[in-house]
Design a protein around this motif. Sequence first.
Motif, mmCIF file in Angstrom:
data_model
loop_
_atom_site.group_PDB
_atom_site.id
_atom_site.type_symbol
_atom_site.label_atom_id
_atom_site.label_comp_id
_atom_site.label_asym_id
_atom_site.label_seq_id
_atom_site.Cartn_x
_atom_site.Cartn_y
_atom_site.Cartn_z
ATOM 1 N N TYR A 107 0.830 -1.210 0.000
ATOM 2 C CA TYR A 107 0.000 0.000 0.000
ATOM 3 C C TYR A 107 0.858 1.251 0.000
ATOM 4 O O TYR A 107 2.062 1.213 0.271
ATOM 5 C CB TYR A 107 -0.954 -0.015 1.187
ATOM 6 C CG TYR A 107 -0.301 0.174 2.533
ATOM 7 C CD1 TYR A 107 -0.057 1.447 3.035
ATOM 8 C CD2 TYR A 107 0.068 -0.919 3.314
ATOM 9 C CE1 TYR A 107 0.544 1.626 4.274
ATOM 10 C CE2 TYR A 107 0.659 -0.755 4.551
ATOM 11 C CZ TYR A 107 0.896 0.522 5.019
ATOM 12 O OH TYR A 107 1.494 0.692 6.238
ATOM 13 N N TRP B 114 -4.160 3.875 -2.044
ATOM 14 C CA TRP B 114 -3.731 2.953 -3.091
ATOM 15 C C TRP B 114 -3.302 1.625 -2.468
ATOM 16 O O TRP B 114 -2.532 1.612 -1.508
ATOM 17 C CB TRP B 114 -2.560 3.603 -3.842
ATOM 18 C CG TRP B 114 -1.973 2.851 -4.988
ATOM 19 C CD1 TRP B 114 -2.284 3.002 -6.302
ATOM 20 C CD2 TRP B 114 -0.916 1.857 -4.940
ATOM 21 N NE1 TRP B 114 -1.506 2.175 -7.078
ATOM 22 C CE2 TRP B 114 -0.666 1.458 -6.263
ATOM 23 C CE3 TRP B 114 -0.183 1.259 -3.903
ATOM 24 C CZ2 TRP B 114 0.292 0.498 -6.596
ATOM 25 C CZ3 TRP B 114 0.774 0.310 -4.229
ATOM 26 C CH2 TRP B 114 0.992 -0.063 -5.565
ATOM 27 N N ARG C 28 -2.136 -2.566 -3.536
ATOM 28 C CA ARG C 28 -1.874 -3.549 -4.591
ATOM 29 C C ARG C 28 -1.839 -4.930 -3.958
ATOM 30 O O ARG C 28 -1.163 -5.164 -2.959
ATOM 31 C CB ARG C 28 -0.541 -3.254 -5.278
ATOM 32 C CG ARG C 28 -0.206 -4.281 -6.368
ATOM 33 C CD ARG C 28 0.903 -3.798 -7.262
ATOM 34 N NE ARG C 28 2.151 -3.629 -6.505
ATOM 35 C CZ ARG C 28 3.188 -2.907 -6.950
ATOM 36 N NH1 ARG C 28 3.110 -2.272 -8.113
ATOM 37 N NH2 ARG C 28 4.289 -2.809 -6.224
ATOM 38 N N THR D 27 -1.188 -9.007 -4.609
ATOM 39 C CA THR D 27 -0.667 -10.030 -5.496
ATOM 40 C C THR D 27 -1.063 -11.382 -4.919
ATOM 41 O O THR D 27 -0.666 -11.725 -3.810
ATOM 42 C CB THR D 27 0.870 -9.933 -5.618
ATOM 43 O OG1 THR D 27 1.208 -8.576 -5.881
ATOM 44 C CG2 THR D 27 1.396 -10.811 -6.736
ATOM 45 N N ARG E 17 -3.940 -7.131 -8.480
ATOM 46 C CA ARG E 17 -5.058 -6.186 -8.552
ATOM 47 C C ARG E 17 -4.721 -4.931 -7.778
ATOM 48 O O ARG E 17 -4.142 -4.994 -6.701
ATOM 49 C CB ARG E 17 -6.326 -6.831 -7.972
ATOM 50 C CG ARG E 17 -6.989 -7.789 -8.969
ATOM 51 C CD ARG E 17 -7.696 -8.900 -8.268
ATOM 52 N NE ARG E 17 -8.904 -8.444 -7.614
ATOM 53 C CZ ARG E 17 -9.312 -8.897 -6.440
ATOM 54 N NH1 ARG E 17 -8.604 -9.786 -5.785
ATOM 55 N NH2 ARG E 17 -10.419 -8.461 -5.910
ATOM 56 N N VAL E 18 -5.083 -3.768 -8.373
ATOM 57 C CA VAL E 18 -4.800 -2.502 -7.711
ATOM 58 C C VAL E 18 -6.122 -1.830 -7.346
ATOM 59 O O VAL E 18 -7.020 -1.730 -8.169
ATOM 60 C CB VAL E 18 -3.960 -1.589 -8.631
ATOM 61 C CG1 VAL E 18 -3.784 -0.209 -8.003
ATOM 62 C CG2 VAL E 18 -2.606 -2.220 -8.901
ATOM 63 N N ARG F 292 -7.923 1.635 -5.821
ATOM 64 C CA ARG F 292 -7.661 3.055 -5.569
ATOM 65 C C ARG F 292 -8.919 3.730 -5.054
ATOM 66 O O ARG F 292 -10.028 3.301 -5.349
ATOM 67 C CB ARG F 292 -7.295 3.768 -6.873
ATOM 68 C CG ARG F 292 -5.953 3.424 -7.445
ATOM 69 C CD ARG F 292 -5.721 4.321 -8.664
ATOM 70 N NE ARG F 292 -4.377 4.173 -9.186
ATOM 71 C CZ ARG F 292 -4.015 3.246 -10.057
ATOM 72 N NH1 ARG F 292 -4.885 2.379 -10.506
ATOM 73 N NH2 ARG F 292 -2.772 3.184 -10.487
ATOM 74 N N GLU G 266 -0.127 7.165 -9.680
ATOM 75 C CA GLU G 266 0.706 6.110 -9.117
ATOM 76 C C GLU G 266 1.369 6.679 -7.861
ATOM 77 O O GLU G 266 1.648 7.869 -7.795
ATOM 78 C CB GLU G 266 1.777 5.695 -10.128
ATOM 79 C CG GLU G 266 1.236 4.952 -11.346
ATOM 80 C CD GLU G 266 0.552 3.630 -10.978
ATOM 81 O OE1 GLU G 266 1.049 2.943 -10.070
ATOM 82 O OE2 GLU G 266 -0.489 3.310 -11.594
ATOM 83 N N ILE H 82 6.013 2.799 -1.481
ATOM 84 C CA ILE H 82 5.153 1.622 -1.327
ATOM 85 C C ILE H 82 5.668 0.757 -0.185
ATOM 86 O O ILE H 82 6.866 0.497 -0.083
ATOM 87 C CB ILE H 82 5.120 0.814 -2.636
ATOM 88 C CG1 ILE H 82 4.520 1.691 -3.740
ATOM 89 C CG2 ILE H 82 4.308 -0.470 -2.470
ATOM 90 C CD1 ILE H 82 4.511 1.031 -5.099
ATOM 91 N N HIS I 227 -12.372 1.869 -1.915
ATOM 92 C CA HIS I 227 -11.205 1.466 -2.709
ATOM 93 C C HIS I 227 -11.673 0.479 -3.768
ATOM 94 O O HIS I 227 -12.174 -0.584 -3.442
ATOM 95 C CB HIS I 227 -10.161 0.800 -1.833
ATOM 96 C CG HIS I 227 -9.523 1.731 -0.838
ATOM 97 N ND1 HIS I 227 -10.169 2.171 0.281
ATOM 98 C CD2 HIS I 227 -8.300 2.295 -0.806
ATOM 99 C CE1 HIS I 227 -9.360 2.975 0.965
ATOM 100 N NE2 HIS I 227 -8.218 3.063 0.325
ATOM 101 N N THR J 101 -11.041 -1.469 -7.804
ATOM 102 C CA THR J 101 -10.175 -1.764 -8.948
ATOM 103 C C THR J 101 -10.783 -1.078 -10.173
ATOM 104 O O THR J 101 -11.890 -0.554 -10.094
ATOM 105 C CB THR J 101 -10.103 -3.277 -9.223
ATOM 106 O OG1 THR J 101 -11.437 -3.734 -9.451
ATOM 107 C CG2 THR J 101 -9.511 -4.043 -8.064
#
Length: 498
Positions: free
Chosen positions: A275, A287, A289, A291, A299-300, A302, A309, A315, A436, A438
């Motif tokens: 994050y 934000w 992310r 995995t 998947r991201v 926001r 970004e 991060i 949040h 995707t």
Amino acid sequence: MSDVSDPPPPERSAPLRNWLSLAGAITVLGSLFAFVFLVAIDTVARETNPYVGILTYLVAPAFLILGLLLIAAGWLTQRRRSAGQQPVAGARRTLAIDLSQPRDRRFLGYFVSGAAVFLLLTAFGSYQTYHFTESVTFCGETCHSVMQPEFTTYHHGSHARVSCAECHIGSGASWYVKSKISGAYQVYATTFNKYERPIKTPIKNLRPAQETCERCHWPEKFTGNLDRSYVHYLADKKNTPFTVRLSLRVGGGQPGDGFFGGIHWHMNVANKVEYYASDPQRQVIPWIRMTSATNGEVRVFRTKDFQGEPPAGSIRAMDCMDCHNRPAHAYQTPNQAVETDMALGKISTSLPYVRKTAVEALTKEYPDNDRAIEGIATILRQKYQTADGVAPAIAAVQHIYQEDFFPKMKADWRTYPNNIGHKDWPGCFRCHDDKHRTVDGSVAVRSSDCTACHTLLAQGRGEELSRVAPQGVEFKHPGGDLDPDVLCSDCHNGSVQK
Ligand code: HEC
Ligand code: HEC
Ligand code: HEC
Ligand code: HEC
Ligand code: HEC
Ligand code: HEC
């Protein structure tokens, strides 16, 4: 080419025979011995001591260098002194010990016992230093009087028997050095009164959880459900009790090895959650992310306001401390502390509005501890005069102030958010807040999905609390209907609500 007619070279006086060089030689010897000794105890010790690295590789070598410098200094002064003098033939004395001479035997005896005592003292000294530096006294009391808030809260946590160094330093010389370099700055800051009040968190150089927490806690442990009760009293005249009993789905485990999932899914199944937080205290997370460990899918998520970004280097991979950020220093909220004392009978629930009044007395601004102790007594005395139970209530509230409020360091629950839940701070809802998304619009667990993380087994008081519903019941919020767009922490702040 040598010329035979030259006079013989002058006898040099022994350049190292002087007190300074002798002291240097003793220091060198002592530090070499201490080095060997420390390496030896660290090898045979059952537990690795995070501080042994600095003693062995910094302190002992520092003394070694000091000793060598002393030898050199002695040699230089001696040389300068003897440069002006004419060398005297035969001035150079050689060391000869003749054991048949009683004087020499005595001398040798003194020397050997002196050396033995010296080495013993060195061993004893290094061993004691070794133990002292890892002690909680060293971290929490000696040079860290600044850390009174952390020291006090630490003694009430589940880690009260874990040393400060085990979480803040861990083993290995390089972290030791890192923490001591920042420690050296802290000594300076403490001495010259330059330290920050409050101490800022998150701590930048805190060692990753894998190297601290996970040395004792196995991340794949399957915890399953945890049954927890949250005891409250409302802010009304009767101090109406209201308890929530939850079955928290902590879960855990690893796939292929039985059950897995739940709250500990974040770490335990090797899913990677990263994050970006836009504020220094990591309370605003626009934000995320994710995995997946099973298929590598990324998947991201926001928030609507953040479409770019994250800046380079910002991060962070989520670990234990993103949820358990107060494992050792939990500053209780005034509500929590007062409610606990009410449940324990230390603060009488028959005093009207005592929940509210006690919290108000605690959260008034006081310049220092003494003024707070007086202020609390004055407020409660004015309100309750000589009613039954006032004196113990005053003592209890004053005690809470001592344990959870530190005006000198500006440290209390307001300074240090606790990320484990979602009621008084955003906590889990920093990410799980329905906002949040995707690109295809999907959401991580929603805050409005009240059963994703826990099942509400019972709520209310008395009789109601004994009727446990294993399938779960809906939350009856004492403050009226809940609006899914408003976070709990928008109203609840651990103290009297505005
Ligand atoms: C179980 C692990 C653990 C132990 C034991 C521990 N700490 Fe901490 N400490 C933490 C964590 C985690 C944080 C919060 C870090 C963050 O938010 O970045 C922290 C924060 C701190 C802070 C920053 C200010 C604050 O209140 O958050 C200080 C100072 C501190 N600890 C000192 C100590 C001292 C002194 C001891 C021993 C008396 C100690 N710690 C023991 C884990 C621990
Ligand atoms: C030196 C070993 C050790 C280290 C390091 C350690 N713990 Fe613990 N932890 C314990 C022990 C012992 C308990 C208490 C178990 C009990 O009371 O049953 C505990 C309990 C806990 C609990 C459950 C109790 C509670 O307060 O809710 C949590 C959560 C926890 N630890 C998290 C952490 C985190 C996060 C870290 C790293 C910052 C950490 N621990 C580092 C030994 C350790
Ligand atoms: C997503 C947030 C989150 C993360 C990440 C997380 N935990 Fe937890 N953990 C929880 C919650 C919530 C509980 C339930 C207890 C509570 O609410 O205080 C819990 C409970 C625990 C307990 C208590 C279990 C018991 O039997 O009493 C331990 C120990 C623990 N966690 C250790 C860890 C360790 C070690 C890590 C890192 C490997 C970790 N947790 C990562 C949220 C998290
Ligand atoms: C940094 C962001 C972040 C924080 C903070 C966070 N989570 Fe999550 N959580 C996620 C993401 C991302 C997922 C995966 C969502 C998905 O797969 O759709 C997730 C998934 C979950 C799941 C579903 C696991 C499963 O079995 O599929 C639970 C339960 C959960 N979180 C609980 C919590 C709790 C409780 C807290 C607070 C103690 C918390 N989370 C804090 C990001 C976060
Ligand atoms: C992302 C996971 C998650 C979701 C979704 C969630 N909770 Fe929680 N909730 C938690 C955790 C974790 C705790 C435990 C916090 C602790 O141990 O301090 C908690 C604690 C609570 C408590 C007890 C707090 C207290 O101090 O009394 C209540 C009440 C509660 N939740 C209600 C709800 C309601 C109502 C919803 C739905 C609107 C909800 N929760 C959704 C994770 C979640
Ligand atoms: C609009 C503001 C507001 C929101 C949002 C809100 N509450 Fe409340 N809540 C209140 C009020 C007002 C009370 C009653 C306070 C009292 O009498 O002590 C209350 C009481 C409570 C109580 C019992 C008493 C106490 O102070 O602990 C719990 C538990 C609680 N709320 C949990 C939650 C949870 C969980 C959420 C989020 C899912 C939430 N609340 C969201 C305003 C709110």
